[in-house]
Design a protein around this motif. Structure first.
Motif, PDB file in Angstrom:
ATOM      1  N   UNK A   1      -1.431   5.175 -19.831  1.00  0.00           N
ATOM      2  CA  UNK A   1      -0.694   5.518 -21.054  1.00  0.00           C
ATOM      3  C   UNK A   1      -0.282   6.985 -21.091  1.00  0.00           C
ATOM      4  N   UNK A   2      -1.133   7.869 -20.620  1.00  0.00           N
ATOM      5  CA  UNK A   2      -0.851   9.309 -20.714  1.00  0.00           C
ATOM      6  C   UNK A   2       0.315   9.733 -19.813  1.00  0.00           C
ATOM      7  N   UNK A   3       0.705   8.890 -18.864  1.00  0.00           N
ATOM      8  CA  UNK A   3       1.812   9.231 -17.962  1.00  0.00           C
ATOM      9  C   UNK A   3       3.175   8.893 -18.559  1.00  0.00           C
ATOM     10  N   UNK A   4       3.189   8.112 -19.632  1.00  0.00           N
ATOM     11  CA  UNK A   4       4.450   7.731 -20.259  1.00  0.00           C
ATOM     12  C   UNK A   4       5.307   6.864 -19.353  1.00  0.00           C
ATOM     13  N   UNK A   5       6.623   7.004 -19.484  1.00  0.00           N
ATOM     14  CA  UNK A   5       7.556   6.154 -18.744  1.00  0.00           C
ATOM     15  C   UNK A   5       7.558   6.425 -17.235  1.00  0.00           C
ATOM     16  N   UNK A   6       7.033   7.581 -16.836  1.00  0.00           N
ATOM     17  CA  UNK A   6       7.014   7.889 -15.403  1.00  0.00           C
ATOM     18  C   UNK A   6       6.153   6.895 -14.621  1.00  0.00           C
ATOM     19  N   UNK A   7       5.185   6.274 -15.312  1.00  0.00           N
ATOM     20  CA  UNK A   7       4.289   5.316 -14.646  1.00  0.00           C
ATOM     21  C   UNK A   7       4.760   3.875 -14.819  1.00  0.00           C
TER      22      UNK A   7
ATOM     23  N   UNK B   1       0.821  -1.217   0.000  1.00  0.00           N
ATOM     24  CA  UNK B   1       0.000   0.000   0.000  1.00  0.00           C
ATOM     25  C   UNK B   1       0.855   1.268   0.000  1.00  0.00           C
ATOM     26  N   UNK B   2       1.807   1.413   0.920  1.00  0.00           N
ATOM     27  CA  UNK B   2       2.673   2.594   0.812  1.00  0.00           C
ATOM     28  C   UNK B   2       3.544   2.602  -0.443  1.00  0.00           C
ATOM     29  N   UNK B   3       3.919   1.430  -0.930  1.00  0.00           N
ATOM     30  CA  UNK B   3       4.688   1.399  -2.179  1.00  0.00           C
ATOM     31  C   UNK B   3       3.856   1.952  -3.330  1.00  0.00           C
ATOM     32  N   UNK B   4       2.561   1.662  -3.342  1.00  0.00           N
ATOM     33  CA  UNK B   4       1.682   2.251  -4.354  1.00  0.00           C
ATOM     34  C   UNK B   4       1.707   3.775  -4.283  1.00  0.00           C
ATOM     35  N   UNK B   5       1.744   4.316  -3.076  1.00  0.00           N
ATOM     36  CA  UNK B   5       1.820   5.777  -2.926  1.00  0.00           C
ATOM     37  C   UNK B   5       3.129   6.309  -3.502  1.00  0.00           C
ATOM     38  N   UNK B   6       4.236   5.611  -3.229  1.00  0.00           N
ATOM     39  CA  UNK B   6       5.534   6.043  -3.748  1.00  0.00           C
ATOM     40  C   UNK B   6       5.564   5.998  -5.274  1.00  0.00           C
ATOM     41  N   UNK B   7       5.016   4.937  -5.852  1.00  0.00           N
ATOM     42  CA  UNK B   7       5.024   4.806  -7.317  1.00  0.00           C
ATOM     43  C   UNK B   7       4.087   5.820  -7.974  1.00  0.00           C
ATOM     44  N   UNK B   8       3.016   6.175  -7.276  1.00  0.00           N
ATOM     45  CA  UNK B   8       2.128   7.217  -7.793  1.00  0.00           C
ATOM     46  C   UNK B   8       2.852   8.557  -7.806  1.00  0.00           C
ATOM     47  N   UNK B   9       3.591   8.849  -6.754  1.00  0.00           N
ATOM     48  CA  UNK B   9       4.390  10.077  -6.715  1.00  0.00           C
ATOM     49  C   UNK B   9       5.402  10.095  -7.858  1.00  0.00           C
ATOM     50  N   UNK B  10       6.002   8.954  -8.120  1.00  0.00           N
ATOM     51  CA  UNK B  10       6.961   8.848  -9.226  1.00  0.00           C
ATOM     52  C   UNK B  10       6.279   9.160 -10.557  1.00  0.00           C
ATOM     53  N   UNK B  11       5.075   8.628 -10.740  1.00  0.00           N
ATOM     54  CA  UNK B  11       4.337   8.877 -11.983  1.00  0.00           C
ATOM     55  C   UNK B  11       3.990  10.348 -12.148  1.00  0.00           C
ATOM     56  N   UNK B  12       3.885  11.054 -11.037  1.00  0.00           N
ATOM     57  CA  UNK B  12       3.529  12.472 -11.060  1.00  0.00           C
ATOM     58  C   UNK B  12       4.731  13.372 -10.794  1.00  0.00           C
ATOM     59  N   UNK B  13       5.926  12.786 -10.905  1.00  0.00           N
ATOM     60  CA  UNK B  13       7.173  13.546 -10.823  1.00  0.00           C
ATOM     61  C   UNK B  13       7.293  14.331  -9.510  1.00  0.00           C
ATOM     62  N   UNK B  14       6.984  13.651  -8.413  1.00  0.00           N
ATOM     63  CA  UNK B  14       6.993  14.268  -7.085  1.00  0.00           C
ATOM     64  C   UNK B  14       7.887  13.440  -6.162  1.00  0.00           C
TER      65      UNK B  14
END
Length: 284
Positions: A264-270, A53-66
């Motif tokens: 798809x719209x997030x590109x490689x960040x996701x 669950x927290x890893x999902x939060x970290x990967x979401x931040x990565x997808x949003x460049x945060x």
């Protein structure tokens, strides 16, 4: 870096944050009774698990460049809620499990009363953690507290657990088993992702894409567990029991495609989020 290494690094980051939080908390809970309570909930919280669950939060931040540090408190708060639910699930009045992750369940070590209190403490500590870390943005803090309350309560995890108790007594159809999974398990996954997205200032379109991903992720996670645990043979509600093993596996594969397409719209960040949903399906 391989995806497995990325997962391990993320888990270490989460474990470190929780360990530091527990260390800070220990000094305030040194009196008799409070010390016993601390030992009980830290026993279960420090055990770790996969920290998905927290890893999902970290990967979401990565997808949003945060930076990951911005969402770690949210991820930890969700993990607190998840851990409290496991402590209570293991109690004799619920699933009556003596072991959790290869160790004695909390109530087997500290007694039933202290296990109940440990779960209660983690539940409320989660909300304090959010207000403590996001109070400089009052509107955001209020949104996160409200959304976590919905995800954890009667309209989310606890509601799903209540449905699970009732559904054990009868046969289920596909809609009912999906409802059960999306509440009992999926609600906290959704919070981990969408709560992080709000912290990262995601726009409406990004939130919609991540919501679609979260739905697919939550269903795959539970269906894959049902398959791995022999869900067609167990007495508990199971997707495998409702639709059969072959269709359950195909549903997982279809959901992987849906989840990845949503990003798809997030590109490689996701890429991390995409790899994680594929990783779930690999377990079967």
């Amino acid at each position: 870096m391989s995806f497995t290494d990325q997962l391990q690094n993320s888990k270490k980051q989460v474990d470190g944050y929780i360990r530091n939080y527990l260390n800070d908390l220990e000094s305030t809970l040194s009196k008799p009774g409070l010390q016993d309570l601390y030992k009980s909930f830290s026993y279960s919280l420090a055990d770790g698990g996969n920290r998905i669950r927290p890893i999902l939060s970290l990967l979401t931040a990565e997808a949003l460049n945060t930076p990951a540090e911005k969402v770690l408190p949210l991820g930890a708060a969700v993990e607190f809620i998840h851990t409290y639910s496991l402590i209570h699930d293991d109690l004799p009045c619920m699933d009556d499990d003596d072991l959790r992750r290869g160790k004695p369940s909390n109530h087997k070590v500290f007694g039933e009363a202290m296990a109940v209190l440990a779960g209660d403490a983690l539940n409320t500590e989660a909300f304090f953690l959010l207000t403590k870390n996001y109070s400089s943005q009052p509107e955001l803090a209020l949104d996160l507290v409200g959304e976590l309350a919905l995800a954890a309560g009667a309209q989310g995890m606890v509601g799903g657990q209540a449905a699970d108790v009732i559904f054990k007594e009868r046969n289920m159809d596909t809609a009912e088993i999906e409802f059960l999974h999306m509440y009992k398990t999926g609600a906290l996954f959704r919070m981990s992702i969408l709560g992080a997205a709000r912290i990262c200032k995601a726009n409406a379109f990004q939130l919609k894409c991540l919501s679609d991903y979260a739905r697919a992720f939550g269903l795959i996670f539970q269906i894959a567990d049902d398959i791995k645990d022999g869900g067609d043979k167990k007495s508990e509600p199971s997707f495998v029991k409702v639709v059969g093993l072959g269709k359950a596996k195909q549903t997982c594969r279809d959901l992987v495609v849906q989840g990845q397409q949503a990003l798809e719209s997030f590109g490689d960040k996701a890429l991390g989020l995409k790899n994680l949903i594929s990783h779930l399906c690999e377990r079967i």
